[in-house]
Design a protein around this motif. Sequence first.
Motif, mmCIF file in Angstrom:
data_model
loop_
_atom_site.group_PDB
_atom_site.id
_atom_site.type_symbol
_atom_site.label_atom_id
_atom_site.label_comp_id
_atom_site.label_asym_id
_atom_site.label_seq_id
_atom_site.Cartn_x
_atom_site.Cartn_y
_atom_site.Cartn_z
ATOM 1 N N THR A 1 0.838 -1.195 0.000
ATOM 2 C CA THR A 1 0.000 0.000 0.000
ATOM 3 C C THR A 1 0.875 1.247 0.000
ATOM 4 O OG1 THR A 1 -1.791 -1.116 1.191
ATOM 5 C CG2 THR A 1 -1.782 1.293 1.240
ATOM 6 N N PRO A 2 0.764 2.125 -1.005
ATOM 7 C CA PRO A 2 1.555 3.360 -1.012
ATOM 8 C C PRO A 2 1.246 4.215 0.208
ATOM 9 C CG PRO A 2 0.616 2.944 -3.172
ATOM 10 C CD PRO A 2 -0.022 1.969 -2.235
ATOM 11 N N ARG A 3 2.312 4.756 0.810
ATOM 12 C CA ARG A 3 2.126 5.516 2.053
ATOM 13 C C ARG A 3 3.027 6.739 2.139
ATOM 14 N NH1 ARG A 3 3.883 0.319 5.386
ATOM 15 N NH2 ARG A 3 2.721 -0.517 3.628
ATOM 16 N N SER A 4 3.602 7.140 1.024
ATOM 17 C CA SER A 4 4.405 8.356 0.987
ATOM 18 C C SER A 4 4.026 9.155 -0.246
ATOM 19 C CB SER A 4 5.900 8.033 0.950
ATOM 20 O OG SER A 4 6.262 7.504 -0.317
ATOM 21 N N PRO A 5 4.108 10.481 -0.207
ATOM 22 C CA PRO A 5 3.794 11.283 -1.396
ATOM 23 C C PRO A 5 4.612 10.879 -2.608
ATOM 24 C CG PRO A 5 3.883 12.689 0.535
ATOM 25 C CD PRO A 5 4.373 11.336 0.974
ATOM 26 N N GLY A 6 5.891 10.570 -2.386
ATOM 27 C CA GLY A 6 6.736 10.182 -3.498
ATOM 28 C C GLY A 6 6.276 8.912 -4.173
ATOM 29 N N ARG A 7 5.955 7.893 -3.385
ATOM 30 C CA ARG A 7 5.506 6.627 -3.964
ATOM 31 C C ARG A 7 4.168 6.793 -4.659
ATOM 32 N NH1 ARG A 7 5.528 3.509 -7.315
ATOM 33 N NH2 ARG A 7 4.495 1.496 -7.162
ATOM 34 N N ILE A 8 3.279 7.605 -4.096
ATOM 35 C CA ILE A 8 1.984 7.847 -4.742
ATOM 36 C C ILE A 8 2.182 8.532 -6.086
ATOM 37 C CG2 ILE A 8 -0.126 9.215 -4.572
ATOM 38 C CD1 ILE A 8 -0.139 8.538 -1.567
ATOM 39 N N ARG A 9 3.061 9.517 -6.151
ATOM 40 C CA ARG A 9 3.317 10.192 -7.419
ATOM 41 C C ARG A 9 3.961 9.250 -8.437
ATOM 42 N NH1 ARG A 9 4.312 14.768 -3.838
ATOM 43 N NH2 ARG A 9 6.513 14.189 -3.646
ATOM 44 N N GLU A 10 4.827 8.368 -7.982
ATOM 45 C CA GLU A 10 5.408 7.372 -8.884
ATOM 46 C C GLU A 10 4.322 6.468 -9.464
ATOM 47 O OE1 GLU A 10 8.208 5.184 -6.600
ATOM 48 O OE2 GLU A 10 9.733 6.766 -6.599
ATOM 49 N N GLN A 11 3.392 6.062 -8.620
ATOM 50 C CA GLN A 11 2.331 5.185 -9.091
ATOM 51 C C GLN A 11 1.448 5.891 -10.113
ATOM 52 O OE1 GLN A 11 -0.711 3.419 -6.296
ATOM 53 N NE2 GLN A 11 0.355 1.562 -6.947
ATOM 54 N N ILE A 12 1.161 7.158 -9.887
ATOM 55 C CA ILE A 12 0.383 7.928 -10.859
ATOM 56 C C ILE A 12 1.101 7.952 -12.197
ATOM 57 C CG2 ILE A 12 -0.436 10.240 -11.445
ATOM 58 C CD1 ILE A 12 -0.971 10.642 -8.430
ATOM 59 N N ALA A 13 2.401 8.216 -12.177
ATOM 60 C CA ALA A 13 3.176 8.264 -13.417
ATOM 61 C C ALA A 13 3.162 6.919 -14.135
ATOM 62 C CB ALA A 13 4.610 8.699 -13.119
ATOM 63 N N GLU A 14 3.282 5.815 -13.382
ATOM 64 C CA GLU A 14 3.285 4.484 -13.976
ATOM 65 C C GLU A 14 1.941 4.162 -14.618
ATOM 66 O OE1 GLU A 14 4.347 2.038 -10.688
ATOM 67 O OE2 GLU A 14 6.391 2.809 -10.573
ATOM 68 N N LEU A 15 0.859 4.531 -13.956
ATOM 69 C CA LEU A 15 -0.472 4.241 -14.485
ATOM 70 C C LEU A 15 -0.808 5.157 -15.662
ATOM 71 C CD1 LEU A 15 -2.217 3.639 -11.070
ATOM 72 C CD2 LEU A 15 -1.882 1.926 -12.860
ATOM 73 N N ALA A 16 -0.337 6.398 -15.620
ATOM 74 C CA ALA A 16 -0.532 7.292 -16.768
ATOM 75 C C ALA A 16 0.196 6.747 -17.989
ATOM 76 C CB ALA A 16 -0.039 8.694 -16.425
ATOM 77 N N ALA A 17 1.421 6.254 -17.784
ATOM 78 C CA ALA A 17 2.196 5.690 -18.889
ATOM 79 C C ALA A 17 1.518 4.457 -19.471
ATOM 80 C CB ALA A 17 3.603 5.346 -18.414
ATOM 81 N N ALA A 18 0.774 3.727 -18.641
ATOM 82 C CA ALA A 18 0.065 2.537 -19.113
ATOM 83 C C ALA A 18 -1.173 2.878 -19.921
ATOM 84 C CB ALA A 18 -0.327 1.666 -17.927
ATOM 85 N N GLY A 19 -1.622 4.136 -19.869
ATOM 86 C CA GLY A 19 -2.759 4.553 -20.670
ATOM 87 C C GLY A 19 -4.031 4.841 -19.912
ATOM 88 N N PHE A 20 -3.999 4.811 -18.582
ATOM 89 C CA PHE A 20 -5.200 5.096 -17.801
ATOM 90 C C PHE A 20 -5.550 6.582 -17.868
ATOM 91 C CE2 PHE A 20 -3.930 1.056 -15.911
ATOM 92 C CZ PHE A 20 -5.155 0.418 -15.806
ATOM 93 N N ASP A 21 -6.850 6.861 -17.817
ATOM 94 C CA ASP A 21 -7.346 8.231 -17.837
ATOM 95 C C ASP A 21 -7.491 8.813 -16.441
ATOM 96 O OD1 ASP A 21 -7.936 8.181 -20.740
ATOM 97 O OD2 ASP A 21 -9.475 6.731 -20.140
ATOM 98 N N GLU A 22 -7.725 7.941 -15.470
ATOM 99 C CA GLU A 22 -8.024 8.393 -14.108
ATOM 100 C C GLU A 22 -7.552 7.326 -13.132
ATOM 101 O OE1 GLU A 22 -11.825 10.409 -11.796
ATOM 102 O OE2 GLU A 22 -12.239 8.754 -13.174
ATOM 103 N N ILE A 23 -7.115 7.764 -11.958
ATOM 104 C CA ILE A 23 -6.818 6.844 -10.864
ATOM 105 C C ILE A 23 -7.613 7.281 -9.651
ATOM 106 C CG2 ILE A 23 -4.702 8.130 -10.320
ATOM 107 C CD1 ILE A 23 -3.576 5.494 -9.171
#
Length: 279
Positions: free
Chosen positions: A236-258
């Motif tokens: 489970t992401p629990r730091s701002p940095g890890r959350i932002r990394e996850q957003i970037a990874e999901l955006a790169a995969a093609g998702f429109d929203e998280i």
Amino acid sequence: MKIGIAFPNTIPGASGRLQTEWAVRAEERGFSTVSATHRLRYPGHEPLPVLAAAAAVTSRIGLSTNILVAPLTTAEVLAKEAATVASLAEGRLVLGLGPGVRADDFEAADRDFGRRAQVFDGQLAELARLRGKEGAGILPGPVPPVLVGGLSANAVRRAARWADGWTAPGLEPELVAPTVRQVEEEWAAVGREGRPRLVALSRYWLGADVAEEAAGFVRDYFGVLGNEAESFVEKTPRSPGRIREQIAELAAAGFDEIVFHPTAARLSQVDRLADAVLS
């Protein structure tokens, strides 16, 4: 990438007042969507009533179920309830649906767990019918847009054939990214125009003051998985940095929203997430 947040509607002890306060704060802080998930045999609030209450105290933020276990009810009841909430929300509702994975929920609803896939297929076909002229005489307004959840080949097929898009389960980006391509390819193969709406989910907590509470909830919620539940805590992401990394990874995969699901029922979690990803 749009950033949404889920209600704490399945966290034991979270009050009804907290659900409406959560919706108001989420809208104030600029989240795209506030979403409610679904368990029957687990403490918490049902998603559609929570979203109806949220519709009354907000005016701009999107509302969604992500996900609602459709085979626990009938297509006609679901269509009527969803169209009612969509009317109250003036068209802001999106209906994320899945066939369900917990046998105890089906036992509580006196529904057949073994036939849920067949039932779900029929429900999606019926919802598609009711979104046309057939629903005009019995519903208070249109059936809202539908997203289908799941990672299976059947989920891909359903999303492309019956829905407006696909919503991924709350797993690591590398586990859900391949299905994005599958949904897009199936969408094109069946002759759908445009592109599917693609939504990802993630759990999170922010702050040492909620760590024990949050980890305890994750451990309990996924307790049916036995020892594997601990891995859900660890991932489970629990730091701002890890959350932002996850957003970037999901955006790169093609998702429109998280949509980020809180694991601690504290209003501070709305502000901390907004500070981390919307500022």
